[in-house]
Design an enzyme around this catalytic site. Structure first.
Site, PDB file in Angstrom:
ATOM      1  NE  ARG A 136      -2.807  -0.546   3.408  1.00  0.00           N
ATOM      2  CZ  ARG A 136      -3.657  -0.199   4.355  1.00  0.00           C
ATOM      3  NH1 ARG A 136      -4.925  -0.046   4.074  1.00  0.00           N
ATOM      4  NH2 ARG A 136      -3.251  -0.022   5.588  1.00  0.00           N
ATOM      5  CG  ASP A 137       3.661   4.420   1.365  1.00  0.00           C
ATOM      6  OD1 ASP A 137       3.303   5.172   0.429  1.00  0.00           O
ATOM      7  OD2 ASP A 137       4.344   4.818   2.333  1.00  0.00           O
ATOM      8  CB  ILE A 138       4.987   0.355  -4.001  1.00  0.00           C
ATOM      9  CG1 ILE A 138       4.827  -1.040  -3.379  1.00  0.00           C
ATOM     10  CG2 ILE A 138       6.086   0.367  -5.066  1.00  0.00           C
ATOM     11  CD1 ILE A 138       6.071  -1.581  -2.701  1.00  0.00           C
TER      12      ILE A 138
END
Length: 190
Positions: free
Chosen positions: A43-45
Protein backbone atom coordinates in the site's frame (compact mmCIF):
# COMPACT_ATOMS: atom_id res chain seq x y z
CA UNK A 1 19.63 -1.47 8.36
CA UNK A 2 20.21 -1.79 4.63
CA UNK A 3 23.09 0.09 3.13
CA UNK A 4 22.46 1.52 -0.28
CA UNK A 5 20.57 4.28 -2.00
CA UNK A 6 16.87 4.82 -2.48
CA UNK A 7 15.49 4.84 -5.99
CA UNK A 8 14.28 8.35 -5.23
CA UNK A 9 17.86 9.50 -4.65
CA UNK A 10 18.99 7.79 -7.87
CA UNK A 11 16.27 9.64 -9.83
CA UNK A 12 17.40 12.99 -8.40
CA UNK A 13 20.49 12.67 -10.62
CA UNK A 14 18.28 12.16 -13.68
CA UNK A 15 16.31 9.41 -15.40
CA UNK A 16 17.73 5.90 -15.18
CA UNK A 17 18.60 3.90 -18.28
CA UNK A 18 15.69 1.63 -19.26
CA UNK A 19 17.71 -1.52 -18.52
CA UNK A 20 18.58 -0.39 -14.98
CA UNK A 21 14.99 0.70 -14.32
CA UNK A 22 13.60 -2.62 -15.60
CA UNK A 23 16.05 -4.57 -13.43
CA UNK A 24 15.02 -2.69 -10.30
CA UNK A 25 11.30 -2.99 -11.16
CA UNK A 26 11.64 -6.73 -11.87
CA UNK A 27 13.28 -7.28 -8.49
CA UNK A 28 10.58 -5.26 -6.73
CA UNK A 29 7.91 -7.25 -8.59
CA UNK A 30 9.54 -10.45 -7.29
CA UNK A 31 9.42 -9.08 -3.74
CA UNK A 32 5.80 -8.04 -4.14
CA UNK A 33 4.94 -11.48 -5.52
CA UNK A 34 6.34 -13.03 -2.32
CA UNK A 35 4.32 -10.62 -0.14
CA UNK A 36 1.17 -11.15 -2.20
CA UNK A 37 1.43 -14.95 -1.84
CA UNK A 38 1.16 -14.31 1.90
CA UNK A 39 -1.85 -12.00 1.22
CA UNK A 40 0.09 -8.88 2.21
CA UNK A 41 -0.55 -5.70 0.21
CA UNK A 42 2.18 -3.08 0.80
CA UNK A 43 0.00 0.00 0.00
CA UNK A 44 2.94 2.44 -0.08
CA UNK A 45 5.26 1.41 -2.90
CA UNK A 46 7.19 4.53 -3.92
CA UNK A 47 10.70 5.43 -5.01
CA UNK A 48 11.65 6.44 -1.45
CA UNK A 49 10.64 2.96 -0.18
CA UNK A 50 12.89 1.02 -2.55
CA UNK A 51 16.56 0.71 -1.63
CA UNK A 52 19.21 -0.51 -4.04
CA UNK A 53 22.26 -2.04 -2.37
CA UNK A 54 25.81 -1.55 -3.57
CA UNK A 55 25.53 -4.94 -5.31
CA UNK A 56 22.42 -3.83 -7.23
CA UNK A 57 19.85 -5.72 -5.18
CA UNK A 58 16.51 -3.91 -4.80
CA UNK A 59 14.84 -4.09 -1.40
CA UNK A 60 11.28 -3.06 -0.55
CA UNK A 61 11.22 -0.97 2.61
CA UNK A 62 8.60 0.26 5.06
CA UNK A 63 5.75 -2.20 5.36
CA UNK A 64 4.20 0.17 7.92
CA UNK A 65 1.01 0.61 5.89
CA UNK A 66 0.76 -3.03 4.82
CA UNK A 67 -2.57 -4.83 4.97
CA UNK A 68 -3.61 -8.45 4.89
CA UNK A 69 -5.75 -8.72 1.76
CA UNK A 70 -9.31 -9.46 2.77
CA UNK A 71 -8.36 -8.96 6.40
CA UNK A 72 -7.44 -6.26 8.81
CA UNK A 73 -4.77 -3.63 8.41
CA UNK A 74 -1.45 -4.10 10.08
CA UNK A 75 -1.80 -0.39 10.88
CA UNK A 76 -4.68 2.03 11.42
CA UNK A 77 -7.81 1.72 9.31
CA UNK A 78 -10.83 3.78 8.22
CA UNK A 79 -8.59 6.25 6.38
CA UNK A 80 -6.92 6.57 2.99
CA UNK A 81 -3.30 5.56 3.47
CA UNK A 82 -0.28 5.88 1.23
CA UNK A 83 1.65 8.55 -0.61
CA UNK A 84 -0.73 10.38 -2.93
CA UNK A 85 1.50 10.58 -6.03
CA UNK A 86 1.82 6.75 -6.06
CA UNK A 87 -1.79 5.87 -5.19
CA UNK A 88 -3.96 3.86 -7.52
CA UNK A 89 -7.37 5.27 -8.46
CA UNK A 90 -9.14 2.91 -6.06
CA UNK A 91 -6.76 3.79 -3.24
CA UNK A 92 -7.20 7.52 -3.92
CA UNK A 93 -10.99 7.06 -3.72
CA UNK A 94 -10.66 5.24 -0.38
CA UNK A 95 -11.88 1.93 -1.81
CA UNK A 96 -10.68 -1.54 -0.93
CA UNK A 97 -7.18 -2.29 -2.23
CA UNK A 98 -5.60 -5.50 -3.47
CA UNK A 99 -2.31 -6.64 -5.01
CA UNK A 100 -3.07 -4.75 -8.24
CA UNK A 101 -2.82 -1.54 -6.19
CA UNK A 102 0.85 -2.34 -5.50
CA UNK A 103 1.39 -3.03 -9.22
CA UNK A 104 -0.02 0.41 -10.09
CA UNK A 105 2.38 2.01 -7.62
CA UNK A 106 5.30 0.02 -9.02
CA UNK A 107 4.38 1.26 -12.51
CA UNK A 108 4.44 4.84 -11.18
CA UNK A 109 7.97 4.16 -9.87
CA UNK A 110 9.02 2.61 -13.20
CA UNK A 111 7.63 5.63 -15.07
CA UNK A 112 9.46 7.92 -12.65
CA UNK A 113 12.73 6.01 -13.14
CA UNK A 114 12.72 6.27 -16.95
CA UNK A 115 11.13 9.75 -17.22
CA UNK A 116 12.70 11.47 -14.23
CA UNK A 117 9.27 12.73 -13.15
CA UNK A 118 5.98 11.39 -11.86
CA UNK A 119 3.24 10.44 -14.33
CA UNK A 120 0.49 12.33 -12.49
CA UNK A 121 0.75 15.92 -11.32
CA UNK A 122 -1.11 18.38 -9.17
CA UNK A 123 -0.40 21.46 -7.10
CA UNK A 124 -2.48 20.17 -4.21
CA UNK A 125 -3.58 16.79 -2.93
CA UNK A 126 -7.03 17.09 -4.52
CA UNK A 127 -5.67 18.05 -7.93
CA UNK A 128 -3.20 15.14 -7.77
CA UNK A 129 -6.04 12.76 -6.91
CA UNK A 130 -8.11 14.16 -9.79
CA UNK A 131 -5.19 13.55 -12.16
CA UNK A 132 -4.76 9.96 -10.95
CA UNK A 133 -8.46 9.13 -11.21
CA UNK A 134 -9.33 10.96 -14.44
CA UNK A 135 -6.25 11.76 -16.55
CA UNK A 136 -3.68 9.79 -18.53
CA UNK A 137 0.04 10.31 -17.97
CA UNK A 138 2.21 12.02 -20.55
CA UNK A 139 3.18 9.24 -23.00
CA UNK A 140 6.62 7.78 -22.48
CA UNK A 141 7.16 7.58 -26.24
CA UNK A 142 7.66 11.37 -26.23
CA UNK A 143 10.73 11.04 -23.97
CA UNK A 144 14.33 11.69 -24.98
CA UNK A 145 16.07 9.32 -25.08
CA UNK A 146 13.19 7.15 -26.23
CA UNK A 147 11.79 4.65 -23.77
CA UNK A 148 11.73 1.10 -25.22
CA UNK A 149 8.34 -0.17 -26.37
CA UNK A 150 8.36 -3.02 -23.82
CA UNK A 151 8.71 -0.58 -20.93
CA UNK A 152 5.98 1.64 -22.39
CA UNK A 153 3.64 -1.37 -22.65
CA UNK A 154 4.43 -2.55 -19.12
CA UNK A 155 3.81 0.88 -17.62
CA UNK A 156 0.70 1.40 -19.75
CA UNK A 157 -0.84 -1.89 -18.71
CA UNK A 158 -0.07 -1.46 -15.00
CA UNK A 159 -1.45 2.11 -15.02
CA UNK A 160 -4.87 1.16 -16.37
CA UNK A 161 -7.58 2.91 -14.38
CA UNK A 162 -9.61 -0.29 -14.03
CA UNK A 163 -8.03 -2.97 -11.84
CA UNK A 164 -9.26 -5.72 -14.12
CA UNK A 165 -7.29 -4.24 -17.02
CA UNK A 166 -3.97 -4.32 -15.13
CA UNK A 167 -1.59 -7.19 -14.59
CA UNK A 168 -3.29 -9.84 -12.49
CA UNK A 169 -0.11 -10.59 -10.51
CA UNK A 170 3.33 -9.21 -9.70
CA UNK A 171 4.83 -12.32 -11.24
CA UNK A 172 3.09 -11.56 -14.56
CA UNK A 173 4.56 -8.05 -14.54
CA UNK A 174 7.97 -9.41 -13.56
CA UNK A 175 7.90 -11.83 -16.50
CA UNK A 176 7.32 -8.98 -18.95
CA UNK A 177 10.18 -6.99 -17.44
CA UNK A 178 12.48 -10.05 -17.51
CA UNK A 179 11.50 -10.65 -21.14
CA UNK A 180 12.72 -7.15 -21.99
CA UNK A 181 15.97 -7.72 -20.06
CA UNK A 182 16.47 -11.11 -21.74
CA UNK A 183 16.02 -9.51 -25.17
CA UNK A 184 18.65 -6.88 -24.35
CA UNK A 185 21.04 -9.57 -23.13
CA UNK A 186 20.51 -11.61 -26.31
CA UNK A 187 21.10 -8.55 -28.49
CA UNK A 188 24.24 -7.71 -26.55
CA UNK A 189 25.54 -11.27 -26.95
CA UNK A 190 24.90 -11.10 -30.70
Amino acid sequence: FIEGETVRDKIKRGPLPAEAAAEIAAQVASGLAAAHVKSIVHRDIKSANIMVTDTGQAKIMDFGLAKFQGGSSLTRSQTTLGTIAYMSPEQARGEEVDKRTDLWSLAVVLYEMVAGELPFRGDRDLSMIHSIVHEEPKPLKARKPPVPDEIQRTVGRALKKGRGDRYSSADEMRKDLRGFLDRLAAESAG
